[in-house]
Every structure is written in structure tokens, then in C-alpha cells.
Design a protein around this motif. Sequence first.
Motif, mmCIF file in Angstrom:
data_model
loop_
_atom_site.group_PDB
_atom_site.id
_atom_site.type_symbol
_atom_site.label_atom_id
_atom_site.label_comp_id
_atom_site.label_asym_id
_atom_site.label_seq_id
_atom_site.Cartn_x
_atom_site.Cartn_y
_atom_site.Cartn_z
ATOM 1 N N ASP A 1 1.022 -1.319 0.075
ATOM 2 C CA ASP A 1 -0.053 0.023 0.050
ATOM 3 C C ASP A 1 0.785 1.170 -0.005
ATOM 4 N N VAL A 2 0.460 2.178 -0.694
ATOM 5 C CA VAL A 2 1.156 3.514 -0.808
ATOM 6 C C VAL A 2 1.507 4.110 0.554
ATOM 7 N N THR A 3 0.748 3.777 1.608
ATOM 8 C CA THR A 3 1.010 4.508 3.113
ATOM 9 C C THR A 3 1.657 3.659 3.970
ATOM 10 N N GLY A 4 2.257 2.369 3.322
ATOM 11 C CA GLY A 4 2.826 1.532 4.133
ATOM 12 C C GLY A 4 2.069 0.191 4.501
ATOM 13 N N ILE A 5 2.873 -0.698 4.832
ATOM 14 C CA ILE A 5 2.046 -1.994 5.345
ATOM 15 C C ILE A 5 1.475 -1.870 6.762
ATOM 16 N N LEU A 6 0.485 -2.302 6.748
ATOM 17 C CA LEU A 6 -0.463 -2.140 8.013
ATOM 18 C C LEU A 6 0.124 -2.365 9.407
ATOM 19 N N PRO A 7 0.669 -3.534 9.560
ATOM 20 C CA PRO A 7 1.681 -3.951 10.906
ATOM 21 C C PRO A 7 2.470 -2.778 11.175
ATOM 22 N N LEU A 8 3.201 -2.171 10.060
ATOM 23 C CA LEU A 8 4.097 -0.975 10.494
ATOM 24 C C LEU A 8 3.286 0.308 10.937
ATOM 25 N N ILE B 1 0.103 12.577 -3.263
ATOM 26 C CA ILE B 1 1.524 13.187 -3.819
ATOM 27 C C ILE B 1 2.683 11.780 -3.904
ATOM 28 N N GLN B 2 2.525 11.169 -2.790
ATOM 29 C CA GLN B 2 3.580 9.992 -2.687
ATOM 30 C C GLN B 2 2.990 8.988 -3.687
ATOM 31 N N GLY B 3 1.758 8.760 -4.203
ATOM 32 C CA GLY B 3 1.400 7.740 -4.911
ATOM 33 C C GLY B 3 1.847 8.134 -6.269
ATOM 34 N N GLN B 4 1.856 9.456 -6.781
ATOM 35 C CA GLN B 4 2.192 9.868 -8.011
ATOM 36 C C GLN B 4 3.640 10.291 -8.238
ATOM 37 N N SER B 5 4.532 9.844 -7.154
ATOM 38 C CA SER B 5 6.124 10.081 -7.348
ATOM 39 C C SER B 5 6.695 8.836 -6.896
ATOM 40 N N THR B 6 6.740 8.289 -5.831
ATOM 41 C CA THR B 6 7.480 7.496 -5.452
ATOM 42 C C THR B 6 6.966 6.094 -5.123
ATOM 43 N N SER B 7 5.556 6.236 -4.986
ATOM 44 C CA SER B 7 4.762 5.005 -4.378
ATOM 45 C C SER B 7 5.201 4.613 -3.117
ATOM 46 N N ASN B 8 4.937 3.301 -2.680
ATOM 47 C CA ASN B 8 5.250 2.922 -1.495
ATOM 48 C C ASN B 8 6.923 3.062 -1.256
ATOM 49 N N PRO B 9 7.349 3.163 0.116
ATOM 50 C CA PRO B 9 8.730 2.898 0.328
ATOM 51 C C PRO B 9 9.057 1.344 0.296
ATOM 52 N N SER B 10 10.417 1.192 0.219
ATOM 53 C CA SER B 10 10.701 -0.132 0.084
ATOM 54 C C SER B 10 10.139 -1.247 1.157
ATOM 55 N N HIS B 11 9.749 -2.339 0.529
ATOM 56 C CA HIS B 11 8.880 -3.302 1.352
ATOM 57 C C HIS B 11 9.898 -3.823 2.495
ATOM 58 N N ILE B 12 10.885 -4.167 2.116
ATOM 59 C CA ILE B 12 11.796 -4.946 2.934
ATOM 60 C C ILE B 12 12.458 -3.992 4.272
ATOM 61 N N SER B 13 12.494 -2.795 3.654
ATOM 62 C CA SER B 13 12.739 -1.601 4.823
ATOM 63 C C SER B 13 11.565 -1.571 5.678
ATOM 64 N N GLN B 14 10.513 -1.732 5.184
ATOM 65 C CA GLN B 14 9.306 -1.534 6.165
ATOM 66 C C GLN B 14 9.186 -2.668 7.076
ATOM 67 N N VAL B 15 9.697 -3.929 6.606
ATOM 68 C CA VAL B 15 9.776 -4.851 7.670
ATOM 69 C C VAL B 15 10.788 -4.574 8.529
ATOM 70 N N ALA B 16 12.168 -3.996 8.168
ATOM 71 C CA ALA B 16 12.965 -3.539 9.188
ATOM 72 C C ALA B 16 12.564 -2.675 10.093
ATOM 73 N N VAL C 1 -1.234 7.646 9.566
ATOM 74 C CA VAL C 1 0.132 7.647 9.400
ATOM 75 C C VAL C 1 0.364 7.262 7.880
ATOM 76 N N LEU C 2 1.448 8.213 7.387
ATOM 77 C CA LEU C 2 2.013 7.686 5.958
ATOM 78 C C LEU C 2 3.486 7.678 6.239
ATOM 79 N N VAL C 3 3.880 6.246 5.680
ATOM 80 C CA VAL C 3 5.202 5.767 5.726
ATOM 81 C C VAL C 3 5.874 6.453 4.396
ATOM 82 N N SER C 4 6.901 6.746 4.530
ATOM 83 C CA SER C 4 7.779 7.258 3.259
ATOM 84 C C SER C 4 9.446 7.153 3.458
ATOM 85 N N THR C 5 9.920 7.350 2.341
ATOM 86 C CA THR C 5 11.255 6.944 1.980
ATOM 87 C C THR C 5 12.167 7.776 2.737
ATOM 88 N N GLY C 6 12.082 7.839 4.006
ATOM 89 C CA GLY C 6 12.846 8.487 4.997
ATOM 90 C C GLY C 6 12.078 9.818 5.505
#
Length: 390
Positions: A57-64, A254-269, A85-90
Motif C-alpha cells: 500500500d502507498v501508505t505502508g504496510i498495516l502492521p508497521l 503526492i507520494q502515490g504519483q511520485s515514489t509510491s510505497n517505500p521499500s517493502h523490506i525496509s518497512q519490515v526492518a 500515518v503515512l510511511v515514506s522513503t525517509g
Amino acid sequence: MKPSITLAVTAKAAKLKAAGVDVISFGAGEPDFDTPVHIKAAVHAALDQPGIGKYTDVTGILPLRKAIAAELSAVHHVAIEPDQVLVSTGAKHSLYNLFMALLDPGDEVLIPAPYWVSYPDMVMLAGGRPVILETRAEDDFAVTAAQVREACGPRTRAIVLNNPSNPTGAVYARKQVEALAEVAVEKDLLVFSDDIYRQLVYGDAAYHSIAAIGPDIARRTILVDGASKTYAMTGWRIGYTAAPLPLIKAMTKIQGQSTSNPSHISQVAALAALTGPQDCVAEMRRAFNERRLTMVKLLRAIPGVACREPKGAFYAFPDVSAYLGKKSPEGHILDDDVKLCDWLVEVGKVAVVPGSGFGAPGFVRLSYACSMQDIEVGVGRLGKALAQLS
């Protein structure tokens, strides 16, 4: 728009090191610790699971998002739901999304100086106008409520509060936060609370959340945070914003039209970081504190250098203005902090960041997120180099 001076200094030092030059760099705002073992272990385990590495999901995985909402709710004493909450690339990405979503052309944002280098440029990229509020070293670089009140005009939309501060390490006392909250409510300001260093506070200082002061200011506060500094996860690039749902929806577009979701594995981390053992944070904080005290002591021993004691983050911000305008042994007049810092890295073999990039000419920033040996040798080089100026 200017390039990031911190990235430029770090890149220059890295280039010299790659060429075999023995340079000690205090430039990067990055912990020297490795990402904690339990976080990497969670990533290793996740890589063997089906579905890891796909779009989320653009906003990030639900558990995170649930974990972020729970932690921020506890810290700031407000009720935050996962869909807020919106999870982004930093956290840098979080701030960029925020400015782009909220600012109309000509809107003003109050930015206390010294400031993180990217705030003014992000405001301008969004069509806004940064209004810089000067602070003083003798006040520990804290902006006052009176300054904020006086600076407000008909187009003033928000104030950026970076607590603890990059680059100064300043930490606001509760009374100061309460006074800023009062004027923000009075002037109907939004508060962009950049809390990326909130867990790195030392001595008798304490982090005080402006959102926790009361419901009126909580409604006006947008929380920006991330995993980078607290968990030594700078390269994983996970930041997040907590805000009212309409703003989160706008930022998500804005995020959905630019970068989409942050890295999946980084969200796991990041999920492992927030929900796993926290003793690693305390260990890093203890080490940073020892380095902080050593760096400040060594800087204060250099003639003509004045350094306030930083109470948070991992930076010292000494005043080196006594050396501006002096001549190098090569015959060059070093009449500003940029020239001084260029000379220091080229000749002194020590990289520091000029304060002018943070809106504070005459100062330099040194990161103590490095080894004690680098601090002792590097600050020694700094003192020897400055002693050569006449």
C-alpha cells in the motif's frame, strides 16, 4: 535552490579518502553503528517468506502503521490511528510531501535558525516563502515565543520545530515548548514537529512533545519521525508522518504519483525496530553521550573556539568566527566559513560543515556519530590547522 551542503562535504571527504588521502570526516549525520542484529535477523527471516519484495500500500504496510501509531500515541499523549500515518522513503521525504501538500504559493513558514539545511529549499520548492528567525548561542539557539508572535503575518501558515535540533543539538525546555504552543494556538499556526532525534537526549535534558501540551496544540501539530537516527538505519530510508486524516490523504496522493510505497523490506526492518528490544537504543545513546562530552571538551580547548554544550542529537556546533578573515600558510584569505572548511579538508585533513549552510555563518557543525579515536585525532587536527592561520 542550493545543493545540500552536508552531502557536499561528505562527498568531498569520501572522494579524498577514495584517493588514498587520510581525511577524518565529521560531516555526515549518520550513526557509525551497524543496524542492530535483531533488525537484520527479522529481515533475513522475512526474505524467505512469500510476497516479500512486492508493492505495498502507498501508505505502508498495516502492521508497521499500527506500530508507529501505537508508539507515537504513547510518546505524544494523543490518540493516533493507523490510517493517520503515512510511511515514506525517509523523514526527508515525509517533510517534502508535507510541504507540497500544505503550502500554497506565497504561504510563509517560520524556520528558526540555525536550521537543517533542507527546510528553506523544501518550502521554496512548494511555492512557499521561508521566514528565518535568528536565535542566539547564549540562548542555546532556542527560538522564543515573542519572536514567533512578532514574525507572524497574514500569510504565515506554520512553524518548523526541530527538537532536538540539527545542527545545534539544542533541546527545548518544557516552559519553552509551552510558550511556543501558546503562541501557535493564538496565531492559528500549524506546527511541523520534526522529532527525528527525540530519543537522543543527554544529561539532565528531556524531550518534551509540543503535541502533548494540550488538545488545542495537538490538533495543529504534524508529527514527523523515522527510524534512521534512533536505530542506525539511515540507508534503509524509512520515515513517517502522523497527521489529521485529510492531510494524510493529500500527502498520499503526492507520494502515490511520485515514489509510491517505500521499500517493502525496509518497512519490515522498521517494524522489527519499533516492536523489538530497545536496549540497542540505550547503548548507542550512552556511547554518543561519551563522545559528546569528549568532543565539546576538546573543542573548548582550542583557542578562539566557543562551543555550547549540545543536549541532544549528535552534533557539536562551535563558533569559529575568530578565525574568519585570517590568512592560510599558502597565502589565501579565508574570509568566510565555506572557504575555511574547504581549506580544513584540503590541508588540515578534517572535514566539518560550514555553518552558513544552516543559516549560521561563522559556526561549523561536527558530528560525533563516529569513533572516539576519530574525535580525538580529528579535533586535534582541527586545532593544529587553525593554529597555522595568521
